[in-house]
Design an enzyme around this catalytic site. Structure first.
Site, PDB file in Angstrom:
ATOM      1  N   ASP A 218       0.855  -1.197   0.000  1.00  0.00           N
ATOM      2  CA  ASP A 218       0.000   0.000   0.000  1.00  0.00           C
ATOM      3  C   ASP A 218       0.893   1.250   0.000  1.00  0.00           C
ATOM      4  O   ASP A 218       0.864   2.022   0.940  1.00  0.00           O
ATOM      5  CB  ASP A 218      -0.928  -0.012   1.229  1.00  0.00           C
ATOM      6  CG  ASP A 218      -0.179  -0.076   2.557  1.00  0.00           C
ATOM      7  OD1 ASP A 218       1.001  -0.514   2.576  1.00  0.00           O
ATOM      8  OD2 ASP A 218      -0.744   0.335   3.586  1.00  0.00           O
TER       9      ASP A 218
ATOM     10  N   HIS B 165       9.811  -0.475   8.889  1.00  0.00           N
ATOM     11  CA  HIS B 165       8.779  -1.521   9.006  1.00  0.00           C
ATOM     12  C   HIS B 165       8.850  -2.490   7.816  1.00  0.00           C
ATOM     13  O   HIS B 165       9.208  -3.652   7.951  1.00  0.00           O
ATOM     14  CB  HIS B 165       7.381  -0.898   9.034  1.00  0.00           C
ATOM     15  CG  HIS B 165       7.088  -0.060  10.232  1.00  0.00           C
ATOM     16  ND1 HIS B 165       7.070  -0.560  11.501  1.00  0.00           N
ATOM     17  CD2 HIS B 165       6.783   1.255  10.351  1.00  0.00           C
ATOM     18  CE1 HIS B 165       6.763   0.391  12.363  1.00  0.00           C
ATOM     19  NE2 HIS B 165       6.586   1.511  11.680  1.00  0.00           N
TER      20      HIS B 165
HETATM   21  C1  BDR Z   1       2.785  -0.476   8.715  1.00  0.00           C
HETATM   22  O1  BDR Z   1       1.768   0.494   8.531  1.00  0.00           O
HETATM   23  C2  BDR Z   1       2.065   1.337   7.448  1.00  0.00           C
HETATM   24  O2  BDR Z   1       1.928   2.675   7.822  1.00  0.00           O
HETATM   25  C3  BDR Z   1       3.472   1.030   7.020  1.00  0.00           C
HETATM   26  O3  BDR Z   1       3.615   1.148   5.620  1.00  0.00           O
HETATM   27  C4  BDR Z   1       3.711  -0.372   7.504  1.00  0.00           C
HETATM   28  O4  BDR Z   1       3.330  -1.319   6.527  1.00  0.00           O
HETATM   29  C5  BDR Z   1       3.471  -0.238  10.038  1.00  0.00           C
HETATM   30  O5  BDR Z   1       2.572  -0.397  11.088  1.00  0.00           O
HETATM   31 CA    CA Z   2       2.924  -0.700   4.190  1.00  0.00          CA
END
Ligand code: BDR
Ligand code: CA
Length: 321
Positions: A10, A241
């Site tokens: 995403d 992340h």
């Molecule tokens: C996840 O949430 C999104 O904001 C980031 O892209 C990552 O996949 C982290 O909690």
């Molecule tokens: Ca993400």
């Protein structure tokens, strides 16, 4: 040996880091990108995936658009304060010149897994509606996929959208629960490890200076992301992340894992929480934990080596110095 992966994403600033690493690292063969709502609406996520591939001169890789909303819960508001309204820190880039394929994301996943049995790793770095829908379309894929690596959830760490829930799981808890309950090898790369991976400004300056294709973009976009994490968590930089999930595929020795059945809370105050039964207590009292497959969850990481892997992938010969 290179790992064939489909990146379900995403995009999203940290999704961009993950996609670029998957493209450039020699151990990964990125065979497709699927998109979902999450950081932005799915139409924007698709545009962003196409833009990232175009910037990286990799538009031959197919992009399949996926889910626009969660399975059951209402669509949560898009977090423009984290990734910007455009998903890239409000850089508002020109539209991509390429388009997504017409096949929807879940059908693309199923087709590719059937075509390459036991070879494909799905790396899911957004909400899990596409994966869950693919499983519903053809449950046989559970036996034919190589593994499923998910950025999402939290075991002992607190959540990032509620005291217990991580964003990707929270956005579509019913889909996440469907994915965790299936008999396929899932590895959860959650906040327990990603909050140990802090990427600082100096790292992005080096990437900007050494990557002529996407370094300047990455540096510009990450400024917004670092401002958010500076204000909310007081860190000098941002969390890695989504890059952590790609890193797990490349080098699982970077991580320590535990095993057990994983359940996702789908209602109430703990909605979106991921709970692991690491001691096999489930067979004692709680019938709803019985007969669930054991999955893996990452609980420790060598953050220094992971940062080095990210930097070398972002500055290697792929980018044509
Ligand atoms: C996840 O949430 C999104 O904001 C980031 O892209 C990552 O996949 C982290 O909690
Ligand atoms: Ca993400």
């Amino acid at each position: 040996m290179s790992h064939k992966i489909i990146l379900d994403t995403d995009p999203g600033i940290d999704d961009a880091m993950a996609l670029f690493t998957a493209l450039a690292h020699p151990a990964i063969d990125l065979i497709g990108v699927t998109t979902t709502f999450g950081n932005v609406a799915v139409s924007q996520a698709t545009r962003n995936a196409l833009t990232l591939l175009e910037m990286a001169q990799a538009s031959h890789i197919p992009v399949a658009q996926g889910g626009a909303s969660p399975w059951i819960v209402p669509t949560p508001p898009f977090p423009d304060f984290v990734h910007g309204a455009d998903g890239f820190g409000n850089l508002h880039l020109p539209l991509p010149t390429t388009s997504a394929i017409t096949q929807p994301a879940p059908a693309f996943m199923v087709e590719q897994i059937l075509k390459h049995p036991h070879e494909i790793t799905i790396v899911a770095i957004g909400p899990l509606d596409n994966l869950a829908t693919a499983l519903q379309l053809n449950p046989e894929i559970a036996q034919l996929v190589k593994q499923v690596v998910i950025m999402g959830g939290a075991i002992e760490h607190d959540g990032n959208v509620s005291p217990v829930a991580e964003a990707n799981i929270y956005c579509d808890p019913h889909a996440a629960e469907h994915v965790m309950a299936a008999s396929w090898p899932v590895v959860m790369v959650g906040l327990d490890v990603t909050h140990q991976v802090i990427l600082d400004r100096a790292l992005f300056e080096r990437i900007r200076d050494q990557n002529p294709r996407v370094g300047q973009f990455m540096y510009n976009a990450v400024q917004f992301y670092m401002r958010f994490y500076g204000s909310i968590r007081g860190i000098q930089g941002c969390y890695g992340h989504d890059i952590s999930a790609v890193a797990y595929v490349i080098d699982p020795t970077l991580f320590q894992t535990i095993e057990g059945s994983i359940c996702v809370a789908t209602e109430g105050v703990a909605i979106g929480q991921t709970i692991i039964d690491r001691h096999g207590l489930s067979s004692y009292a709680l019938k709803n934990w019985n007969h669930r497959p054991k999955q893996k969850a990452c609980v420790g990481v060598d953050a220094e080596r992971l940062r080095a892997l990210f930097e070398s992938s972002m500055t290697n010969e792929f980018w044509g110095q």
